[in-house]
Write a protein that holds these residues in place. Sequence first.
Motif: not given
Length: 391
Positions: A48-57, A97-103
């Motif tokens: 999945l596109d990281a830009e769409d779902y994760y806060d990189f801070q 498998r991934g990280i819980e999304p930020s948004m």
Amino acid sequence: MIELEGVPELIDPVMICAFEGWNDAGDAASTAVGHLDREWKGEVFASLDAEDYYDFQVNRPTVALEGGVRKITWPTTRLSVVRADTGEKSRDLVLVRGIEPSMRWRSFCNEILGYAHELGVEMVVILGALLGDTPHTRPVPVSGVTSDPDLARSLDLEESRYEGPTGIVGVLQEACAHAGVPAVSLWAAVPHYVSQPPNPKATLALLNRLEDLIAVRIPLGELTEDSRAWQLGVDQLAAEDSEVAEYVQSLEEARDTAELPEASGEAIAREFERYLRRRDGQPGPGGHATESGGLEGGTGGPGAPYLRDPSTGHGRPRKPSPNDEVAKDDDSEDTGGAEDEAKGADDATKDADNAKEADDGRGAGGQDASRRDEGGTDRSGDGGEGSGSDR
């Protein structure tokens, strides 16, 4: 747009999901999916596109040198496919498998469900782990829950009754329900006083329960030995502190008391049938994680600072508060607890003693009903979800 080039036609596919973060105490769930990927040599076919779902801070990318060239790895969620072929039965697993999304959680779930639809996934299984008042010396409690009453009856699962804060596991399960996709959540309870990852005992328990659910034998590799070493390490650390040892003993007594009604002929027969399915003429693949341990060395070895209160960082476990006692009493009523008078009619005196012990607020069967904040500093309140509810 979903592109599935290079993905073959799948056999009875089941999607297995796990997400690092709030729903992954001790990294037990994400490690379980990682184990499946390694054992069956999974091939990543989408991310999945990281830009769409994760806060990189919040979830920062990492940089590494590969052949003298700097490369940045972005936090994301990847999908791979493995063929679970044990010689008796083959089926394909789609591993998420991934990280819980930020948004954008709803868009995130819709994208995963889009892949499930395109691949013909028959069922979605979401793995999670929570902190609870469960002793490390006993088998790890694993609860299977679903929002589908028919699925609950056919697979002998609990129907979700949880109300409160939830994570991506609960949101994805609800999205599956609305989309008409059968979905199950498996929750492992991790001792709150030894919450640091890794926890191979909880990972092993999740895989054993998953094995029963999808009817495929899972190779466990070194996980059983890692589990045994982990428990020995925690045993040693607990023995060095008399207060910790006393606390663990109280949890053991509460757990044993709560499980007395389960020692019925039917329950024993179910466990024996499960053992025979796993044995297959060989020593069993680890049973129900009754033997435990951790990875020697590193963060999971005997030298790691296991015994601490996750809410304070101190080396001694949290003492139950009056509020915990009230919440745990409520939880005991919901699940049947150890105060089943009809089951203990043959020994009234023993039942009275057991009921008194169960009311001491030590917890029942690893289910921690105390409320914790969503920030994760004191999270055993998620026990409501793991012990029969969804997040």
